[in-house]
Design an enzyme around this catalytic site. Structure first.
Site, PDB file in Angstrom:
ATOM      1  N   LYS A 248       0.892  -1.157   0.000  1.00 55.73           N
ATOM      2  CA  LYS A 248       0.000   0.000   0.000  1.00 55.73           C
ATOM      3  C   LYS A 248       0.924   1.198   0.000  1.00 55.73           C
ATOM      4  O   LYS A 248       2.032   1.122   0.506  1.00 55.73           O
ATOM      5  CB  LYS A 248      -0.883  -0.012   1.239  1.00 55.73           C
ATOM      6  CG  LYS A 248      -1.926  -1.118   1.175  1.00 55.73           C
ATOM      7  CD  LYS A 248      -2.917  -0.975   2.287  1.00 55.73           C
ATOM      8  CE  LYS A 248      -3.930  -2.123   2.226  1.00 55.73           C
ATOM      9  NZ  LYS A 248      -4.760  -2.150   3.429  1.00 55.73           N
TER      10      LYS A 248
ATOM     11  N   HIS B 128       1.732   7.904   7.036  1.00 58.11           N
ATOM     12  CA  HIS B 128       2.901   7.201   7.570  1.00 58.11           C
ATOM     13  C   HIS B 128       4.019   8.180   7.870  1.00 58.11           C
ATOM     14  O   HIS B 128       4.836   7.961   8.751  1.00 58.11           O
ATOM     15  CB  HIS B 128       3.444   6.177   6.561  1.00 58.11           C
ATOM     16  CG  HIS B 128       2.478   5.092   6.252  1.00 58.11           C
ATOM     17  ND1 HIS B 128       2.013   4.841   4.990  1.00 58.11           N
ATOM     18  CD2 HIS B 128       1.858   4.210   7.057  1.00 58.11           C
ATOM     19  CE1 HIS B 128       1.156   3.845   5.036  1.00 58.11           C
ATOM     20  NE2 HIS B 128       1.038   3.454   6.274  1.00 58.11           N
TER      21      HIS B 128
ATOM     22  N   HIS C 122       2.254   6.855   2.470  1.00 57.72           N
ATOM     23  CA  HIS C 122       1.698   8.194   2.218  1.00 57.72           C
ATOM     24  C   HIS C 122       1.940   9.126   3.401  1.00 57.72           C
ATOM     25  O   HIS C 122       2.650   8.811   4.337  1.00 57.72           O
ATOM     26  CB  HIS C 122       0.208   8.082   1.891  1.00 57.72           C
ATOM     27  CG  HIS C 122      -0.560   7.388   2.961  1.00 57.72           C
ATOM     28  ND1 HIS C 122      -0.783   7.959   4.196  1.00 57.72           N
ATOM     29  CD2 HIS C 122      -1.121   6.153   3.002  1.00 57.72           C
ATOM     30  CE1 HIS C 122      -1.475   7.121   4.939  1.00 57.72           C
ATOM     31  NE2 HIS C 122      -1.680   6.018   4.249  1.00 57.72           N
TER      32      HIS C 122
END
Length: 606
Positions: free
Chosen positions: A155, A161, A158
């Site tokens: 994933k 995080h 982004h």
């Protein structure tokens, strides 16, 4: 490097140091030295015990109110008016070498540090200890694990995080500076049904070249496409033929240790970690351990389930195993720890992981840097460990943070962290090129643009309390105006330029400068701010707030800026130029230390 720096300075100046009180570190923190002196003298005047006075000494909110103050009511003296006491004590208080004045202000007693004393002690302390200035051994032989970042493989990494990553990086650096042995851990989301999904998806849509070139983006593309297939299928296919069913079956193979299934998973994981390491390096973060849900041993999960039973924590419902936590805390509700098909859940793996870690590291404290959306999950997890009877469960701490809102790239897709870093770098490069003369002097403009861009991203994140959600704004991030990352970088490079322009004055000369020449109010205010830095770190470890340090650095850089109009180095007598340069050099060291603590790399030219 001598560790007893301040004490040895005092000896050279034939000043007697006050007795060291418990919880103070006067060798490395001049504010603690002052606290000891004030507590000792106030004890003589008031008869109040030093152990009550010392913790009652507070920072002031503006420096007009002194460097430290004490609210007299906190000393709990019966039958006396605090205002009268403050006035009486202020009059009797001996300033000695340490203070310039003591004032009563209503029920407060305000203490002003002597600037002459600070110049003689603090500037040499900073110039001698350099990157060690501010650090302090608050603990002996204590080990802490900080788990942070923890993205899910496949994933996008982004902006969400990003918050966990930079807050965790800061906290790790801070604990290290204050004497802890820090283990930085990244606990990857690298297990679960989504890997079954990914394997099925890769079989359908995977491209080996793309995987080798950019694993995270490619796996994300695959993940999006396979999820679309599931959406389009709806309930039209029998379970075993459906994409969902195949993914489940694949994950079951992984859980059962099927070598072929694990081989593909392992490859996805390793390629992703390689890519993460490069991204983290740009943010000055290096992990000691890449762990992950997949690394939790089956034995510890089995053991966890056994302890749940022994302690009578679980009950069954439709084949699933649950723990009812409302008995211990109404707000925690019930939670599933094993599905009806026997597979474990995130929570059980978290419990197993914590047990494994304690077994392996015997930590004294463990911090989880996880978003506020996981507050309930984390509270349940901590409560379960406590109810399992683990004594170390009380050393766990959840450091939470709010969300980044309004995220979309200028190109309108999911915001990968790499996109953000690339876009800010490009923008910084454009801004830098506007000043052709300065630009021509930069040896590695691309690298500098990257470092300035990264500080823009990080400071915009760390500026307010971590619990606050904030709106992601490109224009704020890309601005040089006001309190931004680029402003801190600019302040650092400008101080560097002051040092370069006076390169004939050596650092040895700065150490033995005649500080009595520094009399301007701007210089006095600057040294008072520089003296606070070790205390700022002590405060930050209580709050775990990057903003504690960020706010301090802006206060420092604003004051340095005010000094440029008054404290000229060029064209002055050598004695005066040396004293002023020493003060600027000290300011640059502190700014450099603070920026590095936050995870930034200060630039020398921009």
């Amino acid at each position: 490097m001598s560790t007893d720096n301040i004490t040895s300075q005092l000896q050279k100046l034939s000043i007697n140091a006050p007795a060291t009180l418990e919880g103070s570190y006067p060798d490395v923190n001049v504010v603690d030295l002052m606290r000891n002196y004030i507590a000792e003298e106030l004890h003589k005047i008031s008869g109040v015990d030093t152990s009550l006075i010392f913790p009652a000494l507070e920072w002031t909110n503006t420096m007009e109110r002194g460097d430290l103050l004490i609210p007299v009511p906190r000393l709990r003296i019966k039958g006396a008016n605090p205002k009268d006491l403050a006035a009486e004590w202020a009059e009797k208080f001996p300033c000695g070498e340490f203070l310039s004045k003591v004032e009563a202000n209503g029920p407060f007693l305000q203490f002003f540090f002597s600037p002459e004393f600070l110049f003689k002690i603090v500037v040499p302390d900073i110039l001698t200890r350099k990157e060690e200035y501010g650090s302090c051994k608050l603990v002996e032989n204590k080990k802490i694990i900080v788990e942070f970042s923890s993205p899910n493989i496949a994933k996008p990494f982004h902006a969400g995080h990003l918050r966990s990553t930079i807050i965790g990086g800061f906290i790790s650096n801070l604990y290290e500076k204050l004497g802890w042995d820090v283990i930085r851990m990244n606990y990857l989301g690298d297990w679960g049904k989504q890997f079954g999904l990914l394997a099925v998806g890769f079989d359908r849509y995977g491209d080996e070249n793309k995987l080798a070139k950019d694993p995270i983006h490619h796996l994300f593309e695959v993940y999006v496409r396979i999820n679309k297939d599931i959406e389009e299928e709806g309930d039209s296919l029998p379970l075993e033929e459906s994409t969902n069913g195949k993914a489940r079956e694949y994950f079951k193979k992984m859980e059962d240790g099927d070598e072929e299934a694990l081989k593909i998973w392992k490859r996805f994981r390793e390629l992703s970690i390689e890519k993460y390491i490069a991204t983290y390096a740009r943010l000055n973060i290096k992990y000691d351990v890449y762990s992950g849900e997949s690394q939790v041993s089956r034995d510890s999960m089995k053991k966890a389930l056994e302890i749940f039973n022994e302690k009578g924590l679980t009950h069954e419902d439709k084949g699933a195993v649950l723990i009812d936590l409302t008995k211990f805390n109404k707000k925690l509700g019930k939670t599933i720890v094993q599905k009806s098909d026997g597979t474990t859940l995130y929570l059980t793996r978290d419990v197993g992981a914590a047990m494994d870690r304690y077994e392996k590291y015997h930590f004294d404290k463990m911090i989880y840097v996880i978003a506020t959306q996981q507050d309930l999950h984390t509270a349940q997890f901590f409560e379960i460990l406590k109810q399992m009877g683990f004594d170390w469960a009380k050393t766990l701490q959840h450091i939470n943070f709010g969300m980044v809102q309004g995220m979309s790239t200028r190109k309108g897709t999911v915001v990968f962290l790499d996109n953000i870093l690339e876009e800010t770098k490009e923008k910084m490069h454009e801004v830098m090129k506007k000043n052709e003369v300065k630009y021509s002097q930069i040896e590695n403009p691309d690298e500098v643009a990257d470092l300035v861009g990264i500080s823009a991203v990080m400071i915009q994140d760390m500026q307010s309390k971590r619990i606050n959600n904030y709106e992601f704004k490109w224009e704020r991030m890309l601005s040089f105006e006001g309190d931004t990352g680029p402003y801190l970088q600019y302040a650092h490079s400008r101080l560097r330029s002051v040092e370069r322009n006076a390169s004939q004055i050596t650092s040895e000369k700065c150490l033995s400068a005649d500080f009595s020449l520094l009399t301007e109010p701007a210089a006095v205010l600057l040294i008072r701010i520089l003296a606070q830095y070790p205390d700022v770190l002590r405060n930050a470890i209580k709050t775990h707030e990057p903003t504690t340090v960020v706010t301090y650095l802006f206060k420092l850089t604003h004051q340095v800026s005010s000094c440029y109009d008054v404290l000229w180095v060029a064209g002055q007598t050598e004695e005066l130029a040396t004293a002023r340069l020493a003060l600027y050099a000290a300011a640059r060291h502190v700014l450099n230390n603070g920026m590095r603590l936050l995870g930034l790399t200060p630039v020398d030219r921009m």
